[in-house]
Scaffold this active site. Structure first.
Site, short mmCIF file in Angstrom:
data_model
loop_
_atom_site.label_atom_id
_atom_site.label_comp_id
_atom_site.label_asym_id
_atom_site.label_seq_id
_atom_site.Cartn_x
_atom_site.Cartn_y
_atom_site.Cartn_z
N ARG A 84 0.86 -1.19 0.00
CA ARG A 84 0.00 0.00 0.00
C ARG A 84 0.89 1.24 0.00
O ARG A 84 1.73 1.40 0.89
CB ARG A 84 -0.91 0.00 1.23
CG ARG A 84 -1.73 1.26 1.37
CD ARG A 84 -2.76 1.21 2.51
NE ARG A 84 -3.45 2.48 2.56
CZ ARG A 84 -3.39 3.35 3.57
NH1 ARG A 84 -2.69 3.07 4.66
NH2 ARG A 84 -4.02 4.50 3.51
N HIS A 128 -2.94 10.93 0.59
CA HIS A 128 -2.39 10.71 1.92
C HIS A 128 -1.82 12.06 2.38
O HIS A 128 -0.65 12.18 2.71
CB HIS A 128 -1.35 9.59 1.93
CG HIS A 128 -1.17 8.94 3.27
ND1 HIS A 128 -1.35 7.60 3.49
CD2 HIS A 128 -0.81 9.45 4.48
CE1 HIS A 128 -1.10 7.30 4.76
NE2 HIS A 128 -0.76 8.42 5.38
N GLU A 173 -7.67 8.68 5.99
CA GLU A 173 -7.99 9.33 7.26
C GLU A 173 -8.49 10.77 7.11
O GLU A 173 -7.82 11.71 7.56
CB GLU A 173 -6.76 9.30 8.18
CG GLU A 173 -6.23 7.89 8.42
CD GLU A 173 -5.16 7.84 9.51
OE1 GLU A 173 -4.65 8.89 9.90
OE2 GLU A 173 -4.85 6.72 9.97
N ASN A 299 -7.72 2.03 9.68
CA ASN A 299 -6.41 2.17 10.32
C ASN A 299 -6.63 2.12 11.83
O ASN A 299 -7.39 2.92 12.37
CB ASN A 299 -5.76 3.50 9.96
CG ASN A 299 -5.37 3.57 8.49
OD1 ASN A 299 -5.45 2.56 7.77
ND2 ASN A 299 -4.96 4.73 8.03
N TYR A 301 -4.81 1.84 15.70
CA TYR A 301 -3.61 1.88 16.53
C TYR A 301 -3.91 1.64 18.01
O TYR A 301 -3.16 0.97 18.69
CB TYR A 301 -2.89 3.23 16.36
CG TYR A 301 -2.25 3.32 15.00
CD1 TYR A 301 -1.01 2.75 14.77
CD2 TYR A 301 -2.92 3.91 13.92
CE1 TYR A 301 -0.42 2.79 13.50
CE2 TYR A 301 -2.33 3.94 12.66
CZ TYR A 301 -1.10 3.38 12.46
OH TYR A 301 -0.52 3.39 11.22
N GLU A 353 -3.79 -0.05 8.08
CA GLU A 353 -2.62 0.35 8.87
C GLU A 353 -2.76 -0.21 10.27
O GLU A 353 -3.84 -0.12 10.87
CB GLU A 353 -2.50 1.88 9.01
CG GLU A 353 -2.04 2.58 7.78
CD GLU A 353 -1.89 4.09 7.98
OE1 GLU A 353 -1.68 4.54 9.13
OE2 GLU A 353 -2.01 4.81 6.99
#
Ligand code: FCB
Length: 451
Positions: A84, A128, A173, A299, A301, A353
């Site tokens: 990616r 991005h 995002e 994504n 985290y 991600e």
């Protein structure tokens, strides 16, 4: 992960499950002003004193623009199915409108051809965050005209690469672009205005929907979607004020994007809360935003813990915390994926991600990054848990292939499974990369054994 990497875990992933690694253009490419590239908002933002922790910028970064071939060999060596990456809009169309830059387009064509030659599926992201600076001068994402420029950009990339890439994500995002870029102002373009941020989020979503429609009409065969940063929100206590704040924060992060994309409307409680800051929406916008997608990228985290009156102390849970100060909370990934599957008519989900920044130490040519390896293992297991609960998952990508420019943290935070020495540009596989390679090797044995 000997305790959790069982045959069961391998068996959870279907043969067509896509394993990958991820990067983005500004964070790795460098060559910021070469071969006709225009400036992006990150090029100019980084020039402001004090906005980047180490006062650095992406001028050189990992020098991937010149080392792409060696990097592709490294990616191939990991045994991943997919890579990616993102296209730098100002590299291919320097001003965001007007002339296209053939050298920039040719770079991405070489990259994509190089991936295909190595048997790696290209997963392309259009935005991005590195908007052409010239468009920012005209108002950037706050200006509705940027939506049309983005659709042109999407079509231009699809015209050149649409037959070769497997997947195209419109935005990475949008919450970050809107809120960190335009409300708190800690990211480019550094604007601090909530009303602007909300309008920006609407334009990002609209440009996503219109780009999808235009790409489909153009006959583009790539699978189309968007990538959102999402986290479960947990209240710090059962106090009504904490619960109310948690619902609001969840509305701003998750429902503000998921509701329009999958239900064609903004959440009413958030609109009420915004009052005069609510976005200007034209007739037809919401229908465009809800254009069907082929995949949704997530994504992940960490989770967020919300308190009405004081910041939550990340150390209070007693869990490990990464070098970003983010709590390691793998079960939040299961919770999130199951919720998306339950609350929305989602297409296959991809973890686009996931990874961690840790303080790495290079000794005798090795980096024993047990914290990162453990983080990745536990999140893969958490994703498998969600799949066992019926969530349709298409793939998983580690953030990041290699250490890179971590936005406002500069080069101080290292997310790579490959170490980069920024003086010599030497890449060294960390233990996490070796583990991932071996894990994927076992996954391939499982595939070929037909189990
Ligand atoms: C995400 C970004 C990515 C990287 C990671 C750590 O928000 O998409 O570029 O910075 O965080």
């Amino acid at each position: 992960m000997n305790n959790i990497e069982t045959a069961d875990l391998h068996a959870t992933f279907p043969d067509d499950f896509v394993w990958g690694v991820a990067t983005s253009a500004y964070q790795i490419e460098g060559a910021a002003d070469q071969d006709g590239k225009g400036l992006s908002i990150w090029d100019t933002f980084c020039r402001q004193p004090g906005v980047i922790a180490d006062n650095s910028n992406g001028d050189i970064a990992c020098d991937h623009y010149h080392r792409w071939e060696e990097d592709l060999d490294m990616i191939a060596g990991l045994g991943v199915d997919a890579y990616r990456f993102s296209v730098s809009w100002p590299r291919v169309r320097p001003g965001g409108s007007g002339d296209w830059n053939e050298a920039g387009l040719a770079f991405y064509e070489r990259l994509v051809d190089g991936l295909l030659a190595r048997g790696i599926k290209p997963y392309l992201t259009l935005n991005h965050w590195d908007l052409p600076d010239e468009l920012q001068a005209g108002g950037g994402w706050a200006n509705r005209a940027t939506v049309d420029r983005f659709v042109e950009y999407a079509l231009g990339i699809a015209y050149r690469l649409g037959d070769k890439v497997v997947s195209i994500a419109t935005h990475n995002e949008p919450w970050v672009v809107a809120v960190l870029g335009h409300e708190s102002g800690v990211f480019a373009p550094g604007i601090k205005n909530r009303q602007t941020a909300i309008q920006v989020s609407h334009h990002l979503l609209l440009s996503h929907g219109l780009a999808l429609q235009a790409l489909r009409e153009s006959g583009c065969k790539a699978s189309l979607g968007i990538v959102l940063n999402l986290s479960p929100m947990h209240a710090a206590s059962d106090a009504p004020a904490d619960l109310a704040k948690t619902r609001l924060e969840d509305g701003r992060l998750l429902r503000w994007y998921m509701d329009p994309l999958f239900k064609g409307r903004y959440p009413q409680d958030i609109l009420d809360d915004l009052g005069d800051d609510a976005p200007v929406v034209h007739a037809g916008d919401m229908r465009a935003i809800a254009t069907a997608m082929d995949f949704l990228g997530v994504n992940y985290y960490s989770r967020s813990v919300v308190s009405a009156d004081k910041p939550w102390d990340v150390h209070s849970s007693g869990r490990d915390v990464t070098d970003m100060g983010w709590e390691v909370y793998p079960e939040g990934l299961t919770e999130l994926l199951v919720r998306l599957h339950r609350d929305y008519p989602v297409p296959p989900l991809y973890v686009t991600e996931n990874g961690g920044a840790f303080k790495d130490q290079l000794s005798d040519g090795r980096i024993h990054d047990t914290g990162r390896t453990d983080y990745i293992q536990r999140h893969i297991a958490a994703m498998a848990d969600a799949m066992r609960e019926g969530v349709r998952m298409g793939g998983y990508m580690v953030w990041s292939l290699m250490d890179n420019f971590e936005w406002a943290s500069g080069y101080e935070k290292r997310f790579g499974i490959v170490h980069v020495d920024y003086d010599t540009q030497i890449r060294t596989l960390k233990d996490s990369a070796r583990w991932y390679r071996d894990f994927l090797g076992r996954q391939k044995i499982k595939r070929s054994s037909g189990q």
